[in-house]
Design a protein around this motif. Structure first.
Motif, PDB file in Angstrom:
ATOM      1  N   GLU A   1       0.970  71.907 -62.395  1.00 50.98           N
ATOM      2  CA  GLU A   1       1.910  73.022 -62.390  1.00 50.98           C
ATOM      3  C   GLU A   1       1.168  74.352 -62.488  1.00 50.98           C
ATOM      4  OE1 GLU A   1       4.966  71.571 -64.860  1.00 50.98           O
ATOM      5  OE2 GLU A   1       6.100  73.438 -64.796  1.00 50.98           O
ATOM      6  N   GLU A   2       0.179  74.383 -63.359  1.00 46.13           N
ATOM      7  CA  GLU A   2      -0.571  75.630 -63.532  1.00 46.13           C
ATOM      8  C   GLU A   2      -1.393  75.975 -62.306  1.00 46.13           C
ATOM      9  OE1 GLU A   2      -2.589  74.863 -67.185  1.00 46.13           O
ATOM     10  OE2 GLU A   2      -0.784  75.282 -68.380  1.00 46.13           O
TER      11      GLU A   2
ATOM     12  N   LEU B   1      -0.775  75.074 -59.250  1.00 44.68           N
ATOM     13  CA  LEU B   1       0.134  75.507 -58.175  1.00 44.68           C
ATOM     14  C   LEU B   1       0.616  76.932 -58.406  1.00 44.68           C
ATOM     15  CD1 LEU B   1       2.415  72.461 -57.285  1.00 44.68           C
ATOM     16  CD2 LEU B   1       0.746  73.617 -55.830  1.00 44.68           C
ATOM     17  N   SER B   2       0.814  77.245 -59.653  1.00 42.81           N
ATOM     18  CA  SER B   2       1.227  78.578 -60.042  1.00 42.81           C
ATOM     19  C   SER B   2       0.180  79.604 -59.623  1.00 42.81           C
ATOM     20  CB  SER B   2       1.357  78.588 -61.562  1.00 42.81           C
ATOM     21  OG  SER B   2       2.428  79.350 -61.939  1.00 42.81           O
ATOM     22  N   GLU B   3      -1.079  79.267 -59.866  1.00 38.20           N
ATOM     23  CA  GLU B   3      -2.184  80.148 -59.489  1.00 38.20           C
ATOM     24  C   GLU B   3      -2.244  80.277 -57.960  1.00 38.20           C
ATOM     25  OE1 GLU B   3      -4.317  81.958 -61.209  1.00 38.20           O
ATOM     26  OE2 GLU B   3      -3.654  81.355 -63.214  1.00 38.20           O
ATOM     27  N   TRP B   4      -2.067  79.163 -57.279  1.00 39.96           N
ATOM     28  CA  TRP B   4      -2.098  79.192 -55.815  1.00 39.96           C
ATOM     29  C   TRP B   4      -0.993  80.109 -55.291  1.00 39.96           C
ATOM     30  CZ3 TRP B   4      -5.084  77.683 -51.760  1.00 39.96           C
ATOM     31  CH2 TRP B   4      -4.488  77.767 -50.497  1.00 39.96           C
ATOM     32  N   ASP B   5       0.162  79.949 -55.861  1.00 42.76           N
ATOM     33  CA  ASP B   5       1.321  80.737 -55.452  1.00 42.76           C
ATOM     34  C   ASP B   5       1.056  82.226 -55.656  1.00 42.76           C
ATOM     35  OD1 ASP B   5       4.147  80.951 -54.708  1.00 42.76           O
ATOM     36  OD2 ASP B   5       4.377  81.695 -56.758  1.00 42.76           O
ATOM     37  N   ALA B   6       0.321  82.538 -56.724  1.00 45.11           N
ATOM     38  CA  ALA B   6       0.024  83.942 -57.013  1.00 45.11           C
ATOM     39  C   ALA B   6      -1.152  84.434 -56.180  1.00 45.11           C
ATOM     40  CB  ALA B   6      -0.280  84.100 -58.497  1.00 45.11           C
TER      41      ALA B   6
ATOM     42  N   THR C   1      -4.256  83.444 -56.619  1.00 42.77           N
ATOM     43  CA  THR C   1      -5.423  83.653 -57.478  1.00 42.77           C
ATOM     44  C   THR C   1      -6.138  82.349 -57.825  1.00 42.77           C
ATOM     45  OG1 THR C   1      -3.870  83.642 -59.338  1.00 42.77           O
ATOM     46  CG2 THR C   1      -4.635  85.780 -58.583  1.00 42.77           C
ATOM     47  N   LEU C   2      -5.861  81.293 -57.070  1.00 37.73           N
ATOM     48  CA  LEU C   2      -6.524  80.018 -57.375  1.00 37.73           C
ATOM     49  C   LEU C   2      -7.943  80.045 -56.803  1.00 37.73           C
ATOM     50  CD1 LEU C   2      -6.084  77.226 -58.687  1.00 37.73           C
ATOM     51  CD2 LEU C   2      -5.414  76.373 -56.442  1.00 37.73           C
TER      52      LEU C   2
ATOM     53  N   LEU D   1       7.778  69.254 -57.758  1.00 38.89           N
ATOM     54  CA  LEU D   1       7.591  70.693 -57.973  1.00 38.89           C
ATOM     55  C   LEU D   1       7.819  71.473 -56.680  1.00 38.89           C
ATOM     56  CD1 LEU D   1       4.398  70.862 -60.215  1.00 38.89           C
ATOM     57  CD2 LEU D   1       6.641  71.797 -60.792  1.00 38.89           C
TER      58      LEU D   1
ATOM     59  N   TYR E   1       5.532  74.069 -45.932  1.00 34.09           N
ATOM     60  CA  TYR E   1       4.865  75.009 -46.829  1.00 34.09           C
ATOM     61  C   TYR E   1       4.139  74.271 -47.961  1.00 34.09           C
ATOM     62  CZ  TYR E   1       3.905  78.573 -50.261  1.00 34.09           C
ATOM     63  OH  TYR E   1       3.256  79.366 -51.169  1.00 34.09           O
TER      64      TYR E   1
ATOM     65  N   ARG F   1      -8.856  78.682 -45.539  1.00 36.15           N
ATOM     66  CA  ARG F   1      -8.603  78.189 -46.889  1.00 36.15           C
ATOM     67  C   ARG F   1      -7.238  77.518 -46.948  1.00 36.15           C
ATOM     68  NH1 ARG F   1      -9.911  79.341 -52.430  1.00 36.15           N
ATOM     69  NH2 ARG F   1      -7.963  79.738 -53.541  1.00 36.15           N
TER      70      ARG F   1
ATOM     71  N   LEU G   1      -4.597  74.575 -49.105  1.00 36.30           N
ATOM     72  CA  LEU G   1      -4.318  73.919 -50.378  1.00 36.30           C
ATOM     73  C   LEU G   1      -4.806  72.475 -50.353  1.00 36.30           C
ATOM     74  CD1 LEU G   1      -2.968  74.247 -53.131  1.00 36.30           C
ATOM     75  CD2 LEU G   1      -0.812  73.547 -52.095  1.00 36.30           C
TER      76      LEU G   1
ATOM     77  N   ARG H   1      10.833  87.479 -56.887  1.00 36.12           N
ATOM     78  CA  ARG H   1       9.752  86.656 -56.348  1.00 36.12           C
ATOM     79  C   ARG H   1      10.246  85.710 -55.252  1.00 36.12           C
ATOM     80  NH1 ARG H   1       5.387  86.259 -54.427  1.00 36.12           N
ATOM     81  NH2 ARG H   1       3.961  84.553 -54.851  1.00 36.12           N
TER      82      ARG H   1
ATOM     83  N   ILE I   1       3.319  89.474 -56.474  1.00 36.93           N
ATOM     84  CA  ILE I   1       3.205  89.663 -57.920  1.00 36.93           C
ATOM     85  C   ILE I   1       2.811  91.108 -58.231  1.00 36.93           C
ATOM     86  CG2 ILE I   1       1.822  88.974 -59.936  1.00 36.93           C
ATOM     87  CD1 ILE I   1       2.329  86.155 -59.115  1.00 36.93           C
TER      88      ILE I   1
ATOM     89  N   LYS J   1       2.477  87.291 -63.854  1.00 33.46           N
ATOM     90  CA  LYS J   1       2.132  85.927 -63.477  1.00 33.46           C
ATOM     91  C   LYS J   1       2.499  84.952 -64.583  1.00 33.46           C
ATOM     92  CE  LYS J   1      -2.216  84.486 -62.773  1.00 33.46           C
ATOM     93  NZ  LYS J   1      -3.581  84.720 -62.254  1.00 33.46           N
TER      94      LYS J   1
ATOM     95  N   THR K   1       5.321  82.030 -64.425  1.00 29.35           N
ATOM     96  CA  THR K   1       4.980  80.630 -64.674  1.00 29.35           C
ATOM     97  C   THR K   1       5.883  80.061 -65.755  1.00 29.35           C
ATOM     98  OG1 THR K   1       2.713  81.149 -64.078  1.00 29.35           O
ATOM     99  CG2 THR K   1       3.073  79.074 -65.214  1.00 29.35           C
TER     100      THR K   1
ATOM    101  N   ARG L   1       9.499  79.632 -64.589  1.00 26.28           N
ATOM    102  CA  ARG L   1       9.576  78.544 -63.623  1.00 26.28           C
ATOM    103  C   ARG L   1       9.484  77.197 -64.325  1.00 26.28           C
ATOM    104  NH1 ARG L   1       5.777  80.040 -58.941  1.00 26.28           N
ATOM    105  NH2 ARG L   1       4.282  79.418 -60.534  1.00 26.28           N
ATOM    106  N   GLN L   2       8.578  77.109 -65.299  1.00 27.03           N
ATOM    107  CA  GLN L   2       8.455  75.864 -66.062  1.00 27.03           C
ATOM    108  C   GLN L   2       9.761  75.527 -66.760  1.00 27.03           C
ATOM    109  OE1 GLN L   2       5.061  76.532 -68.557  1.00 27.03           O
ATOM    110  NE2 GLN L   2       3.655  75.540 -67.128  1.00 27.03           N
TER     111      GLN L   2
ATOM    112  N   PHE M   1      12.232  74.354 -64.186  1.00 22.51           N
ATOM    113  CA  PHE M   1      11.925  73.014 -63.690  1.00 22.51           C
ATOM    114  C   PHE M   1      12.288  71.963 -64.731  1.00 22.51           C
ATOM    115  CE2 PHE M   1       8.976  69.418 -62.942  1.00 22.51           C
ATOM    116  CZ  PHE M   1       9.460  69.038 -61.694  1.00 22.51           C
TER     117      PHE M   1
END
Lengths: 575, 174
Positions: free
Chosen positions: A5-6, A8-13, A15-16, A41, B26, B82, B84, B129, B136, B151, B155, B158-159, B162
């Motif tokens: 989760e974290e 993915l959160s970074e990726w979304d922002a 900043t991963l 997720l 996505y 790049r 994922l 968002r 952000i 950020k 997070t 969202r947590q 979820f």
């Protein structure tokens, strides 16, 4: 799970780190539960993206009181489909939606427009025109007409306004490709020196253009005839379709009409319904069925009767195209009659004239050898390159043609007319021998769209040197070629140690093979067209190699065909 | 069924599946611009294959099958950029993703309930968002907070969401 989760959160922002990407992949790769969590997720995020704006006004103010404006009309989908017949309401909705930045309502705005236009195509046209956007300025993201595409991740849209649906006697290149049916057209000039083309505008109007002619496509419902002759058929959904000719505008009011532009001036003739003719310095005139008007360059206006027989209509055009197809088909048949006597042919299947339940695929070489007839399994007849010519369609994992070809040969050539619908498998078979023993060829297409040929050069079990006998062409197929008939050929020259791949009569790839990896004695035995048949062995992988598409002609030769000979096969068999 | 009816049904299915297809694509590509491209390509291929469309059969597996192919070739074509996930992992993930995305609609009602439970500030954050797709940095600027703070706040909310949705859906523990 927390970690995924974290990450993915970074990726979304955005900043991963690379290290983070590696970590995420590692977590997902090794653990089924991690993958399920990832899927949940991501599904949750997708729901969030589409639900976050629910209950909001469709037109989100540029700076608004977030989260508090709730009003009616949130349910776009119902409204969208309800508006399908009302052009003007749809156009209004379209404008209203254009201010919104919600992806789903943008998508819907497209659909509403498309449905109102009576055709649902234009939103899908992305790929075929991507290289030809606005004079090829390299922009991969043409901005949509309705604005709101400031960000780089804005939904791309197509500049396409029409598509070509029938072609006869035209030798023209459009956007670097030979003009053919199914091609999308972007705004700009469209010119033919001869022949006839049927163009369907995305608004729903159909135009038959006779060469020599020059037509400027402006929008989905506006075209400018520079010279030549066209006949427009405009169903009610496309009402308002406009043709400009010289300084005159012809606005359709639900009808069939003809426009001609020559050195002398322009003329409009109405065959059915009525049109509005706007001529400068004159009030808009209504032209009714059977009427015609010409505006000469000398300023003289003349009235006469319409002459529908002077303009090719869709029906007779279709007949003309069919007749031409029939002609090509007959010419191919005549050529095929002599072709089958070529002594170098090992096997030749023309896939012609067999019924649904005829499960025997006749080998057409002369003299006849029934031993070479194939057995059709699963696959069913489908239309071939021309109406009236059959092909064999391979769809299901079991579909195939079994053949058994005796004998030993040296050099080989393969030739086939193939329509690929999609490349579903890692290996998509054209022709595969059952076992891949010494001297046995495999001819297939990779899912990447590359033609692939190899002959095993060593006995089984022997320690193999680095494999240099596999010959892979560059990528020749992508989904934009789906459904198009293609001619594929490959030659295996054991004396010169070279393999050549051909596409549509042109050399696609040539590659030398080290002499010690060339199998000078080649053989087939039990083999399969369009699939792979292997004796059952539980430890075997890649077992499914069925082709998704059709084959319309297939030949194997015991010699190396020259480039000229392959070109000849292509030209005689071209649809 | 007339051809027109069939086309209408096809368009309806396709429209209804846009969110799911987008979500699916996505999820694997992790890039909005490319996801849009690939969804458009998928739409195009589906449209071309309208002959194979059978209103009596489930639309989702068909559409996802084609989307998967498009995703994999996109990953292959843009190998240097790049991403994922790599193609191997995309293959591994596609199955579970298809299953989960297919039930996207199940997420909606609980999600609405859970969104309703958020306080005004958090709801506005989610709205900016996910609905307005603000970056952000943009959000940080307009609410006068640092990127990092936004950020973290996102997070957390969202947590929370979820967790709330998983409870409502009675999801199994993993």
């Amino acid at each position: 799970m927390q970690e995924i989760e974290e990450l993915l959160s970074e990726w979304d922002a955005g900043t991963l780190s690379d290290e983070g990407v590696r970590r995420l992949r590692e977590l997902l790769r090794g653990d089924e539960n991690a993958r399920i969590h990832f899927a949940r997720l991501q599904t949750f995020h997708a729901a969030l993206r589409s639900e976050a704006g629910r209950g909001e006004s469709l037109v989100v103010p540029a700076s608004g009181d977030l989260g508090s404006t709730r009003n009616e009309g949130g349910d776009v989908s119902n409204r969208g489909f309800g508006a399908s017949v009302d052009l003007h309401a749809a156009a209004r909705d379209n404008r209203a939606l254009s201010g919104s930045t919600d992806r789903s309502s943008r998508t819907l705005a497209f659909f509403i427009g498309a449905i109102a236009a009576g055709l649902m195509v234009f939103v899908f046209f992305r790929r075929p025109v991507e290289d030809e956007v606005a004079g090829g300025n390299g922009s991969r993201h043409p901005t949509m007409a309705t604005g709101s595409a400031q960000r780089s991740d804005a939904e791309p849209s197509s500049p396409g306004v029409a598509m070509v649906t029938q072609v006869a006697g035209v030798d023209a290149m459009v956007d670097g490709r030979e003009l053919s049916a199914g091609q999308a057209l972007v705004p700009g000039n469209f010119e033919i020196d001869e022949g006839v083309v049927q163009i369907e505008f995305f608004c729903g109007a159909t135009v038959v253009l006779e060469g020599p002619a020059k037509l400027e496509l402006v929008t989905t419902d506006l075209a400018r005839l520079e010279r030549g002759k066209l006949r427009a058929q405009v169903p009610p959904a496309a009402l308002g379709f406009t043709v400009e000719a010289n300084d005159t505008r012809v606005v359709d009011l639900g009808t069939e009409f003809g426009v001609v532009v020559s050195d002398d001036g322009m003329g409009v003739e109405v065959f059915e319904g009525e049109v509005e003719v706007h001529h400068p310095g004159d009030v808009a005139r209504l032209l009714e069925e059977g009427e015609a008007v010409t505006h000469g360059r000398d300023g003289v206006t003349a009235h006469s009767d319409a002459r529908p027989e002077e303009f090719v209509d869709v029906q007779s055009f279709h007949e003309k195209v069919s007749a031409r197809q029939l002609d090509r088909y007959h010419r191919w048949q005549a050529w095929s009659e002599s072709f089958r006597h070529d002594p170098r042919l090992i096997a030749y299947y023309d896939f012609n004239n067999f019924g649904r339940w005829n499960r025997r695929l006749r080998c057409r070489i002369e003299p006849v050898d029934q031993e070479l007839d194939g057995a059709i399994v699963g696959a069913v007849p489908a239309e071939g390159r021309w109406a009236g010519k059959t092909s064999l369609e391979f769809k299901h994992p079991g579909d195939r043609v079994r053949v058994s070809i005796p004998g030993e040969y040296r050099s080989l050539s393969f030739s086939a007319w193939v329509r690929i619908d999609s490349l579903d498998r890692w290996y998509n078979s054209l022709f595969l021998t059952d076992d891949y023993n010494e001297g046995e060829p495999h001819w297939q297409i990779l899912d990447t769209g590359q033609l692939y040929f190899s002959v095993r050069a060593f006995p089984k079990g022997k320690k193999k040197p680095v494999n240099k006998r596999k010959v892979l062409s560059p990528v020749f197929w992508d989904p934009s070629l789906s459904g198009k008939w293609l001619h594929l050929a490959t030659t295996y020259d054991v004396d010169r140690c070279v393999v050549r791949h051909y596409l549509d009569g042109e050399l696609l790839h040539e590659q030398a093979i080290p002499k010690e990896q060339v199998a000078t004695n080649t053989r087939f035995g039990p083999s399969t067209i369009g699939n792979w048949t292997r004796p059952y062995r539980p430890d075997r992988d890649f077992a499914i190699r069925n082709l998704n598409g059709s084959i319309d002609e297939f030949a194997i030769f015991s010699d190396v065909l020259s480039a000229a000979e392959i070109q000849e096969i292509y030209l005689h068999g071209k649809p | 069924m007339t051809a027109e009816n069939k086309t209408e049904q096809f368009v309806q299915h396709l429209t209804e599946h846009q969110t799911r297809l987008y979500g699916y694509v996505y999820s694997l590509l992790g890039n909005h611009s490319r996801a849009s491209d690939v969804v458009q390509e998928t739409n195009l291929v589906l449209w071309r294959k309208i002959d194979e469309f059978d209103p009596g059969k489930p639309f989702t597996p068909w559409a996802f099958g084609i989307a998967r192919y498009q995703v994999l070739s996109n990953i292959r074509d843009h190998g240097r950029e790049r991403l994922l996930v790599d193609s191997e992992l995309a293959e591994q993930l596609s199955g579970v993703l298809e299953i989960e995305m297919e039930r996207l609609d199940d997420y909606r009602v609980p999600l609405r309930t859970c969104l309703g439970r958020l306080d005004e500030e958090n709801r506005a954050l989610i709205h900016r968002r996910y609905f307005r797709e603000q970056s952000i940095a943009d959000i940080a600027e307009s609410v006068g907070r640092t990127n990092g703070a936004v950020k973290v706040a996102l997070t957390r909310v969202r947590q929370k969401l979820f967790k709330c949705v998983s409870q409502q859906l009675k999801m199994s523990e993993l």
